[in-house]
Design a protein around this motif. Structure first.
Motif, PDB file in Angstrom:
ATOM      1  N   ASN A 113      18.584  90.206  32.144  1.00 44.64           N
ATOM      2  CA  ASN A 113      19.510  90.400  31.213  1.00 44.64           C
ATOM      3  C   ASN A 113      20.313  91.749  31.296  1.00 44.64           C
ATOM      4  OD1 ASN A 113      18.994  88.060  29.795  1.00 44.64           O
ATOM      5  ND2 ASN A 113      17.585  88.893  28.214  1.00 44.64           N
ATOM      6  N   LYS A 114      19.428  92.640  31.917  1.00 48.32           N
ATOM      7  CA  LYS A 114      19.957  94.023  32.136  1.00 48.32           C
ATOM      8  C   LYS A 114      20.769  93.999  33.233  1.00 48.32           C
ATOM      9  CE  LYS A 114      20.055  98.647  31.491  1.00 48.32           C
ATOM     10  NZ  LYS A 114      20.823  99.039  30.275  1.00 48.32           N
ATOM     11  N   SER A 220      12.209 100.085  38.112  1.00 50.20           N
ATOM     12  CA  SER A 220      11.564  99.798  36.694  1.00 50.20           C
ATOM     13  C   SER A 220      10.638 100.386  36.984  1.00 50.20           C
ATOM     14  CB  SER A 220      11.722  98.219  37.038  1.00 50.20           C
ATOM     15  OG  SER A 220      11.408  97.606  35.873  1.00 50.20           O
ATOM     16  N   TYR A 241      19.716 103.392  38.982  1.00 53.97           N
ATOM     17  CA  TYR A 241      19.715 102.786  37.723  1.00 53.97           C
ATOM     18  C   TYR A 241      18.181 102.575  37.308  1.00 53.97           C
ATOM     19  CZ  TYR A 241      24.492 101.792  38.953  1.00 53.97           C
ATOM     20  OH  TYR A 241      25.982 102.059  39.380  1.00 53.97           O
ATOM     21  N   HIS A 243      15.055 100.953  34.493  1.00 55.00           N
ATOM     22  CA  HIS A 243      14.992  99.907  33.767  1.00 55.00           C
ATOM     23  C   HIS A 243      13.739  99.997  32.831  1.00 55.00           C
ATOM     24  CE1 HIS A 243      13.422  95.460  33.307  1.00 55.00           C
ATOM     25  NE2 HIS A 243      14.482  95.655  32.386  1.00 55.00           N
ATOM     26  N   THR A 247      11.196  96.444  27.438  1.00 57.53           N
ATOM     27  CA  THR A 247      11.942  95.274  27.508  1.00 57.53           C
ATOM     28  C   THR A 247      11.071  94.116  27.890  1.00 57.53           C
ATOM     29  OG1 THR A 247      12.894  95.754  29.578  1.00 57.53           O
ATOM     30  CG2 THR A 247      14.303  95.924  27.865  1.00 57.53           C
ATOM     31  N   ASP A 271      15.809  95.079  20.863  1.00 55.88           N
ATOM     32  CA  ASP A 271      15.774  95.993  22.184  1.00 55.88           C
ATOM     33  C   ASP A 271      15.932  97.363  21.867  1.00 55.88           C
ATOM     34  OD1 ASP A 271      16.027  97.367  24.486  1.00 55.88           O
ATOM     35  OD2 ASP A 271      17.066  95.858  25.731  1.00 55.88           O
TER      36      ASP A 271
END
Length: 281
Positions: A113-114, A220, A241, A243, A247, A271
């Protein structure tokens, strides 16, 4: 029907699962409750499970330290959970307890989704750090979704090797120690930190440094207390980036709720709401 749901584990008084599932119940229009059912490791597990049997539950979640311990007490187990060797969701059907594992599904759904473009490329290089139950679920989900370069780093290579053995594809996974992970971290497109290192009250700790991750990679951390770990801070400063771990919590709960109720409830803005709750802690 009124659903009686809950969570077993220890310690779990801080858990946000009740908030999440009360939201799902409200969104679905179903009646029910979700309770914390803490079981101390000092208690008789058999006795406590007997009490749960008498409660007439519709289903429950299982967290540390019982994801493996619960398995002998189940009447059946889903083949994914059996392969992973851990259960985080139990469905009660006709009085029988059936075990499932939604950790890997939850993680992959959250990631997709991200970062949909990242997840569309099965050739990306992935490193999982840590070799606990969550790592097993995440690894299994990545492999079954067709990713061909998934390596595992851990303090003890044997534990990492036991996860790599879940891979039945033609591509094998490299297994290495934390020193090698540190030296090679810049070669990966996705790094997933699955250990508890850096969790409150030890926020400042990292299992390896993320300072050398590749700019533009995705990093992540499945820890969500604190939501912005030191590991993620280092990665962000290196141009990656990031994460957040909350989530995964949300989407594994969504998958569990669907198993209990046959309803897939949209997450919507949960979220952001969950992130706000965590940032306020």
């Amino acid at each position: 029907m009124t659903y009686q749901l809950g969570l077993i584990g220890y310690p779990i008084h801080h858990s946000l699962s009740p908030w999440i599932h009360q939201q799902f119940l409200a969104k679905s229009g179903l009646e029910g409750t979700y309770s914390i059912m803490e079981i101390s490791p000092e208690d008789s597990f058999e006795t406590e499970l007997g009490k749960l049997k008498r409660k007439g539950l519709s289903g429950f979640n299982v967290t540390l330290p019982f994801k493996k311990k619960i398995i002998p007490w189940l009447d059946g187990i889903d083949h994914h959970a059996e392969s992973i060797g851990a259960v985080n969701t139990v469905v009660v059907k006709d009085g029988k307890w059936i075990g499932y594992n939604t950790d890997g599904i939850g993680y992959f759904t959250a990631l997709k989704n991200k970062f949909p473009e990242l997840c569309a490329d099965s050739d990306i290089r992935i490193m999982i750090i840590g070799a606990g139950g969550a790592a097993r679920g995440i690894y299994y989900s990545l492999i079954t979704n067709g990713f061909s370069h998934v390596d595992i780093a851990n303090r003890t290579r044997d534990n990492a090797k036991s996860i790599a053995d879940l891979n039945n594809s033609s591509r094998s996974s490299a297994v290495f120690n934390l020193s090698d992970a540190q030296n090679n971290i810049g070669n990966y497109d996705l790094i997933i930190q699955t250990s508890s290192i850096g969790m409150k009250p030890n926020e400042g700790r990292v299992i390896v440094s993320a300072e050398d991750v590749k700019s533009g990679s995705v990093v992540s951390d499945i820890i969500y207390q604190p939501i912005h770990t030191t590991f993620l801070t280092q990665a962000e400063q290196a141009g990656a980036y990031i994460h957040y771990g909350h989530t995964m919590l949300l989407y594994q709960a969504q998958a569990a709720f669907q198993l209990w109720t046959n309803q897939l409830v949209p997450v919507g803005k949960m979220d952001q709401e969950l992130q706000s709750i965590l940032e306020g802690r």
